[in-house]
Design a protein around this motif. Structure first.
Motif, PDB file in Angstrom:
ATOM      1  N   ASP A 116       0.842  -1.191   0.000  1.00  0.00           N
ATOM      2  CA  ASP A 116       0.000   0.000   0.000  1.00  0.00           C
ATOM      3  C   ASP A 116       0.884   1.250   0.000  1.00  0.00           C
ATOM      4  O   ASP A 116       1.452   1.624   1.025  1.00  0.00           O
ATOM      5  CB  ASP A 116      -0.902  -0.023   1.238  1.00  0.00           C
ATOM      6  CG  ASP A 116      -1.978   1.057   1.207  1.00  0.00           C
ATOM      7  OD1 ASP A 116      -1.680   2.174   0.753  1.00  0.00           O
ATOM      8  OD2 ASP A 116      -3.105   0.775   1.663  1.00  0.00           O
ATOM      9  N   ILE A 117       0.989   1.910  -1.166  1.00  0.00           N
ATOM     10  CA  ILE A 117       1.892   3.054  -1.292  1.00  0.00           C
ATOM     11  C   ILE A 117       1.501   4.197  -0.373  1.00  0.00           C
ATOM     12  O   ILE A 117       2.364   4.852   0.238  1.00  0.00           O
ATOM     13  CB  ILE A 117       1.944   3.534  -2.761  1.00  0.00           C
ATOM     14  CG1 ILE A 117       2.585   2.458  -3.641  1.00  0.00           C
ATOM     15  CG2 ILE A 117       2.728   4.840  -2.875  1.00  0.00           C
ATOM     16  CD1 ILE A 117       2.640   2.810  -5.116  1.00  0.00           C
ATOM     17  N   ALA A 118       0.212   4.436  -0.211  1.00  0.00           N
ATOM     18  CA  ALA A 118      -0.238   5.516   0.668  1.00  0.00           C
ATOM     19  C   ALA A 118       0.211   5.273   2.103  1.00  0.00           C
ATOM     20  O   ALA A 118       0.727   6.179   2.781  1.00  0.00           O
ATOM     21  CB  ALA A 118      -1.758   5.655   0.599  1.00  0.00           C
ATOM     22  N   LYS A 119       0.046   4.059   2.576  1.00  0.00           N
ATOM     23  CA  LYS A 119       0.477   3.709   3.937  1.00  0.00           C
ATOM     24  C   LYS A 119       1.993   3.769   4.066  1.00  0.00           C
ATOM     25  O   LYS A 119       2.529   4.191   5.100  1.00  0.00           O
ATOM     26  CB  LYS A 119      -0.029   2.314   4.313  1.00  0.00           C
ATOM     27  CG  LYS A 119      -1.521   2.245   4.584  1.00  0.00           C
ATOM     28  CD  LYS A 119      -1.982   0.821   4.824  1.00  0.00           C
ATOM     29  CE  LYS A 119      -1.344   0.224   6.064  1.00  0.00           C
ATOM     30  NZ  LYS A 119      -1.841  -1.149   6.335  1.00  0.00           N
ATOM     31  N   LEU A 120       2.694   3.352   3.032  1.00  0.00           N
ATOM     32  CA  LEU A 120       4.153   3.381   3.055  1.00  0.00           C
ATOM     33  C   LEU A 120       4.671   4.816   3.168  1.00  0.00           C
ATOM     34  O   LEU A 120       5.593   5.101   3.933  1.00  0.00           O
ATOM     35  CB  LEU A 120       4.718   2.721   1.794  1.00  0.00           C
ATOM     36  CG  LEU A 120       4.618   1.186   1.719  1.00  0.00           C
ATOM     37  CD1 LEU A 120       4.874   0.711   0.291  1.00  0.00           C
ATOM     38  CD2 LEU A 120       5.592   0.527   2.680  1.00  0.00           C
ATOM     39  N   LYS A 121       4.078   5.726   2.427  1.00  0.00           N
ATOM     40  CA  LYS A 121       4.503   7.126   2.468  1.00  0.00           C
ATOM     41  C   LYS A 121       4.281   7.731   3.848  1.00  0.00           C
ATOM     42  O   LYS A 121       5.140   8.465   4.368  1.00  0.00           O
ATOM     43  CB  LYS A 121       3.750   7.936   1.413  1.00  0.00           C
ATOM     44  CG  LYS A 121       4.180   7.640  -0.018  1.00  0.00           C
ATOM     45  CD  LYS A 121       3.406   8.491  -1.018  1.00  0.00           C
ATOM     46  CE  LYS A 121       3.881   8.254  -2.441  1.00  0.00           C
ATOM     47  NZ  LYS A 121       3.106   9.064  -3.426  1.00  0.00           N
ATOM     48  N   ILE A 122       3.139   7.424   4.441  1.00  0.00           N
ATOM     49  CA  ILE A 122       2.850   7.924   5.789  1.00  0.00           C
ATOM     50  C   ILE A 122       3.854   7.365   6.793  1.00  0.00           C
ATOM     51  O   ILE A 122       4.371   8.079   7.659  1.00  0.00           O
ATOM     52  CB  ILE A 122       1.409   7.556   6.208  1.00  0.00           C
ATOM     53  CG1 ILE A 122       0.396   8.319   5.344  1.00  0.00           C
ATOM     54  CG2 ILE A 122       1.179   7.856   7.684  1.00  0.00           C
ATOM     55  CD1 ILE A 122      -1.033   7.873   5.535  1.00  0.00           C
ATOM     56  N   ALA A 123       4.150   6.070   6.663  1.00  0.00           N
ATOM     57  CA  ALA A 123       5.093   5.420   7.576  1.00  0.00           C
ATOM     58  C   ALA A 123       6.493   6.021   7.439  1.00  0.00           C
ATOM     59  O   ALA A 123       7.184   6.246   8.438  1.00  0.00           O
ATOM     60  CB  ALA A 123       5.137   3.916   7.322  1.00  0.00           C
ATOM     61  N   VAL A 124       6.928   6.290   6.210  1.00  0.00           N
ATOM     62  CA  VAL A 124       8.245   6.884   5.983  1.00  0.00           C
ATOM     63  C   VAL A 124       8.337   8.239   6.684  1.00  0.00           C
ATOM     64  O   VAL A 124       9.351   8.545   7.343  1.00  0.00           O
ATOM     65  CB  VAL A 124       8.532   7.039   4.473  1.00  0.00           C
ATOM     66  CG1 VAL A 124       9.687   7.997   4.239  1.00  0.00           C
ATOM     67  CG2 VAL A 124       8.854   5.684   3.858  1.00  0.00           C
ATOM     68  N   SER A 125       7.297   9.044   6.566  1.00  0.00           N
ATOM     69  CA  SER A 125       7.288  10.354   7.230  1.00  0.00           C
ATOM     70  C   SER A 125       7.416  10.211   8.740  1.00  0.00           C
ATOM     71  O   SER A 125       8.137  10.977   9.395  1.00  0.00           O
ATOM     72  CB  SER A 125       5.997  11.111   6.888  1.00  0.00           C
ATOM     73  OG  SER A 125       5.915  11.374   5.502  1.00  0.00           O
ATOM     74  N   GLU A 126       6.740   9.211   9.286  1.00  0.00           N
ATOM     75  CA  GLU A 126       6.806   8.979  10.731  1.00  0.00           C
ATOM     76  C   GLU A 126       8.188   8.482  11.152  1.00  0.00           C
ATOM     77  O   GLU A 126       8.728   8.910  12.180  1.00  0.00           O
ATOM     78  CB  GLU A 126       5.740   7.973  11.144  1.00  0.00           C
ATOM     79  CG  GLU A 126       5.638   7.762  12.638  1.00  0.00           C
ATOM     80  CD  GLU A 126       4.508   6.829  13.035  1.00  0.00           C
ATOM     81  OE1 GLU A 126       4.495   6.385  14.195  1.00  0.00           O
ATOM     82  OE2 GLU A 126       3.635   6.541  12.172  1.00  0.00           O
TER      83      GLU A 126
END
Length: 237
Positions: free
Chosen positions: A68-78
């Motif tokens: 899930d790219i959307a979830k991955l991007k959020i996780a990277v930011s965190e």
């Protein structure tokens, strides 16, 4: 009698880890992961994300893998917010289905190494469980769990193992469940766990619940810290 197929796949993974462990004899304690490349499958949420955060705190360059790219991007930011040195560390994601063919997985991991450097630590966190009485389970669910929980661990591990042996350095982490070996980690408060609880047989709840319910942050930190107390053979991993 096993009540769900995940127990079978987890035992296979445990045997892989046991084979690696019994051939090792020299303890090495890593104090930091600074400038090391840590790859976490299933890293967009739950235990995987928590492990990635802990690696970032210890100075690692971290790649999280998921679908899930959307979830991955959020996780990277965190994860970036927890870096030891935001200006130096590289935190990224790779969109990959670890149930893919070995060639697809190896191509992805090869590109990651060319971008960030050799993989020093692989944390196999990708996995799921469709709970229920084994004899009543759907064939597609059984196949899906074997593809994800077993091959999704075996293929990334196969890719990193040979170069780790050649460098005589590296760490591989296998995440199991308490129901399979009354073991590691115990029930953890993650989105995946909430989904499992909807279909989990009472017998399984009695086994896995004996260890209590723990937070993903605690489990993720424990996984990384324990992996850094590693046993290394005299010549090879």
């Amino acid at each position: 009698m096993f009540h769900y197929i995940v127990s079978i796949t987890i035992i296979l993974i445990f045997l892989m880890a046991l084979i690696l462990y019994v051939s090792l004899d020299k303890k090495v304690v890593y104090k930091t992961l600074q400038n090391k490349h840590v790859v976490v499958t299933g890293g967009s949420s739950g235990i995987g994300k928590a492990a990635a955060i802990e690696a970032a705190k210890l100075g690692a360059n971290v790649t999280i893998i998921g679908r899930d790219i959307a979830k991955l991007k959020i996780a990277v930011s965190e994860i970036i917010e927890h870096c030891m040195d935001k200006s130096e560390q590289k935190i990224q994601y790779a969109a990959l289905d670890v149930t893919s063919k070995y060639e697809t997985i190896s191509q992805c991991l090869s590109k990651l190494e060319s971008d960030v450097g050799p993989i020093f630590m692989l944390v196999n966190c990708a996995g799921t469980c469709v709970c229920g009485q084994f004899e009543n389970m759907k064939e597609q669910d059984i196949k899906m769990m074997i593809d994800l929980n077993y091959f999704g661990t075996a293929y990334p591990t196969r890719y990193v193992l040979k170069p780790m042996k050649e460098r005589d350095e590296g760490l591989i982490v296998f995440v199991s469940s308490e129901a399979a070996f009354i073991a590691f980690p115990p029930d953890t408060d993650t989105p995946g766990f909430e989904k499992e609880e909807l279909t989990k047989p009472e017998e399984t709840k009695l086994i896995s619940g004996s260890g209590g319910l723990h937070s993903a942050d605690v489990i993720g930190k424990k996984i990384i810290q324990d992996a850094m107390v590693n046993i290394i053979g005299n010549k090879h991993l």
